[in-house]
Design a protein around this motif. Structure first.
Motif, short mmCIF file in Angstrom:
data_model
loop_
_atom_site.label_atom_id
_atom_site.label_comp_id
_atom_site.label_asym_id
_atom_site.label_seq_id
_atom_site.Cartn_x
_atom_site.Cartn_y
_atom_site.Cartn_z
N GLN A 1 -2.51 5.30 1.72
CA GLN A 1 -3.50 4.21 1.80
C GLN A 1 -3.36 3.48 3.14
N GLY B 1 -15.41 6.12 15.15
CA GLY B 1 -15.76 6.50 13.78
C GLY B 1 -17.26 6.67 13.62
N ARG C 1 -10.90 11.17 11.35
CA ARG C 1 -9.87 10.17 11.12
C ARG C 1 -9.18 10.36 9.76
N VAL D 1 -11.61 4.87 6.87
CA VAL D 1 -12.47 4.29 5.84
C VAL D 1 -13.69 3.65 6.49
N GLN D 2 -14.85 4.01 6.02
CA GLN D 2 -16.04 3.26 6.45
C GLN D 2 -16.65 2.59 5.23
N CYS D 3 -17.60 3.27 4.57
CA CYS D 3 -18.19 2.60 3.41
C CYS D 3 -17.21 2.56 2.25
N PRO E 1 -7.65 -2.76 12.61
CA PRO E 1 -8.12 -2.14 11.37
C PRO E 1 -9.20 -3.01 10.72
N ARG E 2 -10.08 -2.35 10.02
CA ARG E 2 -11.19 -3.07 9.37
C ARG E 2 -10.69 -4.09 8.37
N LEU F 1 0.84 -1.19 0.00
CA LEU F 1 0.00 0.00 0.00
C LEU F 1 0.88 1.24 0.00
N VAL G 1 -6.10 3.09 6.34
CA VAL G 1 -6.51 1.82 6.96
C VAL G 1 -6.24 1.86 8.46
N GLY H 1 -10.65 -2.76 4.88
CA GLY H 1 -9.89 -1.52 4.67
C GLY H 1 -8.99 -1.56 3.44
N PRO H 2 -8.09 -2.54 3.37
CA PRO H 2 -7.14 -2.56 2.25
C PRO H 2 -7.81 -2.56 0.87
N LYS I 1 -10.61 -1.45 0.04
CA LYS I 1 -11.28 -0.17 -0.21
C LYS I 1 -10.28 0.93 -0.56
N VAL I 2 -9.16 0.98 0.14
CA VAL I 2 -8.19 2.04 -0.18
C VAL I 2 -7.50 1.79 -1.53
N THR J 1 -17.61 9.33 7.97
CA THR J 1 -16.58 9.37 9.01
C THR J 1 -16.58 10.60 9.89
N THR K 1 -13.51 7.13 -0.54
CA THR K 1 -12.10 6.90 -0.23
C THR K 1 -11.13 7.10 -1.41
N ILE L 1 -8.33 9.90 -1.10
CA ILE L 1 -6.91 9.55 -1.04
C ILE L 1 -6.13 10.30 -2.13
N GLY M 1 -20.86 -0.34 5.57
CA GLY M 1 -19.82 0.65 5.84
C GLY M 1 -19.62 0.84 7.32
N MET N 1 -12.02 1.83 17.85
CA MET N 1 -11.78 2.75 16.73
C MET N 1 -13.03 2.86 15.85
#
Ligand code: FES
Ligand code: FES
Lengths: 161, 798
Positions: A90, B688, A143, A99-101, B39-40, A86, A94, B43-44, B46-47, A139, A105, A109, B505, B684
């Motif tokens: 990114q 959020g 964050r 990040v939620q939904c 961490p969710r 990453l 994390v 997460g990865p 999604k980013v 969010t 994002t 980013i 989410g 966390m």
């Protein structure tokens, strides 16, 4: 009449047949198949479709694909580092629970990257200002700001690109 | 946090015991996975932009569906002519309302929506026809070719006007007076109680018309297999089960022929908590053309069809005795229902239930009515039914504290409920740290030192709130468990949780993985989560009412008992010890007395599966089903089953504002929040949720409001004219999770997704009063309102 153009996306050249009125977001998502860039509004109001064009954040939903020829386009898929690592931004998103939904994002980013490229040691106010065109409904932004601040630390230390 | 120092030279406490004196959520010996800010798990992807949302999907042969929308807010449809559209090359099919006339709605008793309008349109932008075409451009061009002839009817946009003019025009033929539903609840002797009160105050409050603004528009992709009659729908929904059920009703095919799958979901906040026409249209068109059909709304369509928060017109009266204890509350509420019923009855009675908590109210009366208007329907929006009455009640109490000459904090603390409280309507609160929330927020913000003492233009305000942790009943008559989970363990797939819960989410997949790992004695990374699929996952009602952590937690615990028992028996045989002396922790199974007797968890799985095959544990959860009665008379009260919950979350907020007296702009500078969410499974994620909630309702309190012109046309159906908060509006936020453990709950958990939206409106409104000495009773509080109020105030003072 369709026209064949070349787009430079994430350092790869894509040849695509487009209409003159085709928007960049639609071409990237539907013709090139990079669906990481999102369409939240299609009106230039939410920032979900943000991509980098020659390093500058641009809203691809109000940009014509044809006008993006000969420029370097970076989408969220272009940020992944060597070996699938990453990008520090990114990673920061994390780790900080930014990040939620996830729908905002990718755009968020890329806006973060652009701001850190310009100013690797930003103040909180600067970050807020630069991200004010990206709506996140989940969010509360806290964050996200923290993630950018964390990424900035790595940035200035290691000179990430 | 201070670690407990063990007095004894040897630590003889068996592992896994809850050490007395340490809150279990913080007892590292007890929990290893729950209570961690991991961490969710999503997460990865999604980013990286690799998460697949419905709109990102393509299937072979897929075509596109689009909906033609009404240009009248209320009109008879005289004729729809689709001939020209059908002739357009590339158009595969056209659909009109008559082809699918079965009514749908999440509350079946009141279901009155159709996929596309039948005979009549009831709001501007309602769907009247749909098209399937080879590409989106053709579909759009075809919409233009569909000709609709309307006969306009009077447009009713205000609930009072709608009731008044109901003799002249009805929005729904079967709803007299244009009233969807009216109800009354009386507990105790309200009038007598008021007569004996020392302080009585009555006020009227009016709330606005915000919508969710989730970033991913409604999207649906349907694929109907013409050979076997099987339908597969991918949809951006919060409620795969209710959607599944309604799809079966509308399409008239059995549920077992339909599969609903949720790809990644881009937010919901209640707005995807009902089925959407996009989903029905995709399915119907796919059945018609025999190819996969995708329907993705544009932002304008999301606004046109949104099911935002009910504007409420509330009269609230409260009476206190001479010491400030609440004796009675009288609450009258007129809700603006918009065009169709949807969640209507539920929302109506949720507003009624809100007067019973988080303060002790011995006598209460509610009268309410939900009234049809020619607007996009209102529905479920974060904190359903709670936000409006909470605003009114907390503002009223602020004013009453002033009447009494005490701090609102004192008044609220004095009346706050505690664990084990039974409300007059039989709602039972097993556990509450509400007082701790009030204390924490007030102390950390310095509220008492600041209130009333800041310079003009600066102010501070506080409020409390609560919310349910799931409901007691399903929306249709049934007593089945609200959640079922299946946990599969073997040497191939490892551990997989299968549950049809909806990850929208909020992070439920991560939280569920943590809970499974906790119970099985492994790491959360070891758990695969298969959620949001009605065919793969076991039954779940959906993501609403802040129910999932609790419900899934209980079901997971039950499923894991079965698995652990099987593994312990296997290990017992291998180790030569009794199964009930074994502990499973950190991938190991060992005797709690002879700790040298241990084997690895994986080894036990291997041995178990080589004899029996895959190990499966099933668990489910049914909430306690309390009845809505007047606990004094014992009589059933209409609608009072609504509001009960297995447990309740509590919170308190203090807002600090600055009002620019030149421009009227309100700046929220700082928010101090304290929440009782029981055990935070993932602190966390809790933070959020809370931060998101606060921003969400700062927006709805100060900026967000849908506007319609006199003909019912939406005036701000985009994020440009409908303003949501950006980073620039973000205050400093200090959120605090108070120490709490609900012994009646799995892992001690409670809700956190919707409780934190509750105190935002009133804390902010009270802060504005503290800043400029003006109390507002209408939302949103705009700069124009502030300037006008300041001007009026000045003139009044002269
Ligand atoms: S999709 Fe481009 S700004 Fe919203
Ligand atoms: S994470 Fe959902 S909109 Fe930002």
């Amino acid at each position: 009449m369709k026209k064949l153009i070349e787009l430079d996306i994430n350092d790869r050249i894509y040849e695509v047949a487009i209409d003159a009125r085709d928007l960049l977001i639609d071409v990237i998502r539907n013709k090139v198949g990079l669906t990481g860039s999102k369409k939240g509004c299609g009106d230039g109001d939410c920032g979900a479709c943000t991509v980098l064009i020659d390093g500058k954040p641009e809203l691809s939903c109000i940009k014509l694909a044809i006008a993006s020829q000969g420029k370097k386009i970076t989408t969220i898929e272009g940020l992944v580092q060597e070996g699938g690592q990453l990008h520090p931004i990114q990673q920061a998103y994390v780790d900080h629970g930014a990040v939620q939904c996830g729908f905002c994002t990718p755009g968020m980013i890329l806006s973060s990257k652009a701001l850190l490229d310009r100013n690797p040691d930003p103040t909180e106010h600067y970050i807020k200002h630069e991200l004010s065109g990206n709506i996140c409904r989940c969010t509360g932004y806290k964050r996200i700001i923290e993630a950018v601040e964390a990424a900035a630390k790595v940035w200035s230390k290691e000179g990430v690109q | 946090m201070e670690k407990k120092v063990l007095k004894s030279k040897w630590n003889l406490t068996p592992e896994g015991w809850n050490l007395e004196g340490v809150p279990s959520s913080q007892d590292e010996k007890r929990y290893t996975q729950v209570g961690r800010s991991v961490p969710r798990i999503d997460g990865p992807i999604k980013v990286k932009g690799e998460a697949i949302y419905t709109g990102d999907m393509t299937l072979p042969g897929m075509v596109y569906g689009k909906i033609k929308r009404s240009t009248y807010a209320h009109a008879i449809i005289k004729k729809i002519d689709c001939c020209k559209a059908l002739k357009l090359p590339g158009v595969l099919a056209v659909l009109t309302g008559d082809e699918a006339p079965n009514k749908w709605g999440i509350v079946p008793q009141a279901a009155n929506e159709t996929v596309l309008a039948v005979g009549k349109v009831r709001f501007y932008g309602e769907g009247v026809a749909a098209v399937a075409a080879l590409d989106e451009e053709t579909a759009e061009a075809a919409l233009e070719l569909i000709e609709v002839e309307y006969e306009p009817l009077p447009v009713l946009l205000d609930p009072f006007q709608s009731m008044e003019r109901s003799q002249e025009v009805l929005i729904h033929e079967d709803s007299k007076g244009n009233i969807m539903h009216a109800g009354e609840q009386v507990y105790g002797d309200v009038d007598k109680a008021f007569a004996e009160c020392e302080y009585v105050l009555e006020r009227e409050f009016h709330t606005n018309y915000p919508q969710h603004g989730f970033l991913e528009p409604h999207s649906a992709l349907a694929s109907y297999d013409t050979q076997n009659g099987q339908l597969h729908l991918w949809a951006s929904s919060q409620i795969p089960h209710y959607l599944h059920r309604q799809m079966s009703i509308v399409l008239e095919i059995p549920m077992n022929k339909i599969r609903v799958t949720l790809p990644t979901i881009g937010g919901g906040f209640g707005g995807k908590g009902e089925a959407a026409p996009s989903e029905f249209v995709a399915c119907l068109l796919s059945r018609k053309v025999g190819r996969p059909v995708k329907v993705v709304y544009d932002r304008q369509e999301v606004f046109y069809t949104n099911k935002g928060r009910h504007p409420c017109h509330m009269k609230v009266k409260m009476g206190l005795d001479k010491d400030g204890y609440i004796q009675a509350v009288d609450f009258d509420n007129t809700l603006d229902k918009g065009a169709y019923s949807g969640w209507g009855i539920v929302v109506l009675f949720y507003t009624a239930s809100m007067i019973h908590l988080p303060y002790k109210v011995p006598n209460a009366r509610f009268r309410g009515r939900s009234v049809y208007t020619n607007k996009p329907s209102t529905g479920a929006m974060r904190g359903l039914g709670g936000v409006q009455p909470r605003w009114a009640l907390e503002c009223l109490m602020d004013e009453m504290a002033e009447m009494m000459g005490i701090s609102p904090y004192e008044l609220k603390l004095k009346n706050a409920i505690e664990s084990g409280h039974t409300c007059i309507n039989n709602m039972f609160v097993p556990h509450s740290e509400f007082k701790k929330c009030l204390e924490t927020a007030v102390k950390k913000s310095g509220f008492l030192e600041k209130q009333g003492k800041l310079p003009f233009g600066k102010g501070i305000g506080m409020a409390g709130g609560y919310y349910i942790t799931g409901t007691a009943y399903t929306l249709y008559q049934n007593y089945k468990p609200h959640t079922t989970v299946m946990i599969r363990v073997d040497t191939e797939g490892g551990v997989t949780l299968l549950c049809a819960a909806a990850e929208i989410g909020q992070g439920c997949n991560t939280v569920m993985a943590q809970m499974v790992a906790e119970e099985l004695g492994i790491q959360y990374e070891d758990v695969h989560v298969q959620s949001g699929d009605t065919e793969i996952g076991a039954f779940d009602l959906g993501s609403f009412a802040s129910r999932l952590t609790y419900a899934a937690g209980a079901a997971i615990k039950m499923a894991c008992v079965e698995i652990n028992q099987s593994l312990k028996e296997t290990a017992a045989g291998m180790l030569g010890v009794r199964a009930d002396q074994l502990v499973i922790k950190n991938h190991e199974i060992y005797s709690m007395y002879e700790i040298k007797k241990r084997i690895s968890w994986e080894k036990a799985i291997e041995v178990y599966t080589s004899i029996n095959g895959t190990l499966v544990g099933m668990g489910n959860f049914s909430p306690p089903r309390r009845k809505g009665i007047d606990i004094i008379s014992g009589n059933r009260v209409q609608g009072a089953n609504i509001g009960h919950s297995p447990t309740f979350g509590f919170s308190s907020q203090v807002h600090e504002v600055e009002v620019d007296v030149e421009t009227g702009r309100i700046y929220v500078k700082k928010v101090t929040e304290a929440g009782d969410c029981g055990t935070p499974v993932n602190p966390m994620c809790v933070d959020g949720q809370v931060e998101g909630s606060i921003m969400f309702n700062i927006g709805a309190c100060l900026y967000e409001d849908q506007k319609l012109d006199a003909s019912g046309k939406h005036l701000n159906p985009n994020f440009h004219d409908y303003k949501t908060p950006t980073t620039m509006e973000m205050p400093e936020m200090d959120t605090n999770i108070v120490e709490s453990y609900d012994h009646s709950a799995p892992f001690g958990v409670k809700e956190t997704g919707e409780g934190a939206v509750q105190p935002t409106f009133p804390a902010l409104t009270n802060a504005i009063y503290d800043a400029i000495g003006v109390r507002f009773y209408t939302l949103p509080i705009t700069p124009e309102m502030v300037l006008k109020a300041l001007k009026d105030k000045k003139e009044g003072e002269l």
